[in-house]
Design an enzyme around this catalytic site. Sequence first.
Site, short mmCIF file in Angstrom:
data_model
loop_
_atom_site.label_atom_id
_atom_site.label_comp_id
_atom_site.label_asym_id
_atom_site.label_seq_id
_atom_site.Cartn_x
_atom_site.Cartn_y
_atom_site.Cartn_z
CG ASN A 86 -1.54 1.20 1.47
OD1 ASN A 86 -1.95 2.13 0.50
ND2 ASN A 86 -2.20 1.49 2.62
N GLY B 72 2.17 2.28 10.71
CA GLY B 72 3.25 3.62 10.45
C GLY B 72 3.81 3.98 11.76
CD GLU C 112 -2.94 5.76 6.39
OE1 GLU C 112 -3.05 5.72 5.55
OE2 GLU C 112 -2.00 5.34 7.25
CD GLU D 16 -3.44 -2.50 7.25
OE1 GLU D 16 -2.46 -2.74 7.11
OE2 GLU D 16 -4.34 -1.45 6.99
CG HIS E 155 -5.63 2.05 4.91
ND1 HIS E 155 -5.51 3.09 5.88
CD2 HIS E 155 -4.79 1.31 4.98
CE1 HIS E 155 -4.26 2.95 6.29
NE2 HIS E 155 -3.79 1.73 5.69
CB SER F 41 5.04 -1.48 11.90
OG SER F 41 4.45 -0.14 12.13
CE LYS G 214 -0.14 3.38 4.67
NZ LYS G 214 -0.12 3.72 6.15
P1 PGA Z 1 2.61 0.46 7.60
O1 PGA Z 1 1.28 0.55 6.80
O2 PGA Z 1 3.20 -0.85 6.87
O3 PGA Z 1 3.53 1.53 7.17
O4 PGA Z 1 2.57 0.41 9.10
C1 PGA Z 1 0.43 -0.44 6.73
C2 PGA Z 1 -0.88 0.03 6.15
O5 PGA Z 1 -1.59 1.11 6.59
O6 PGA Z 1 -1.47 -0.57 5.55
#
Ligand code: PGA
Length: 249
Positions: A9, A173, A97, A167, A95, A212, A11
């Site tokens: 992803n 993140g 976000e 998640e 997601h 992460s 983003k």
């Molecule tokens: P990250 O993001 O691996 O940077 O923690 C995962 C995600 O948001 O899908």
Amino acid sequence: MRRTLIAGNWKMNGSLQSITELMDGIKAGLNEVDNADMAVCPPAVYLMKVKGLIGEANIGLGSQNICDQASGAYTGELGPSMLKEAGCKYAIIGHSERRSLYGESDELVAKRHAMAVESGITPILCIGETLEERESGVTEAVVARQLDAVIDTQGIEAIGKCVIAYEPVWAIGTGKTATPEQAQAVHAFIRAKLSALSTHIADNVQILYGGSMNAANAKDLLSQPDIDGGLIGGASLKAEDFLAIGKSA
Ligand code: PGA
């Protein structure tokens, strides 16, 4: 036997130059990834470019969202037929976000899910609890509610046509990964919940972990019995790290 899926992803990251380099790097090392399917989810503006860069390589393409409507006056949204034309196999939906920064509700996510399934695009349905929810002991209730938004409106069959990504919001993140045991516990809960409605779907649906995941922790996470892959943010932006996760499957 569930296949492992490692999906990147991206983003809102990248430029024409950096995504070209990233895809060149991924393609160059792809033959060393034996036990996982790989996919990338670039920003929408780069989907067709990335499709071209993928060429004949065995890398799936996904979008980071999909509209709940087929076409029309929906400024800023991505139509399912457009995503199909761009070559998308997957669409990330729900997601955290999108849920937390842009106010997407369980109901809207469920509608996006329905449109993806109807269009023949596999939704990567993201679910997961916040730190506050984990600390107040409602992790299972939260992921159950997020799944039920889809199941109650479309039936368990709609789960059979998606990939689930668990998640935990506190791990995204932040560099704070769920331990393999913490992740496995929620994945097992999800599978058991689905199993009450359909053992066939529960046994076959891929449940990815996200938050992460990186080259160093992927092996331990991916060796858990109910973790079938990863949705990778930060570590999917470096070919070497993304490939290392694929190789650890
Ligand atoms: P990250 O993001 O691996 O940077 O923690 C995962 C995600 O948001 O899908």
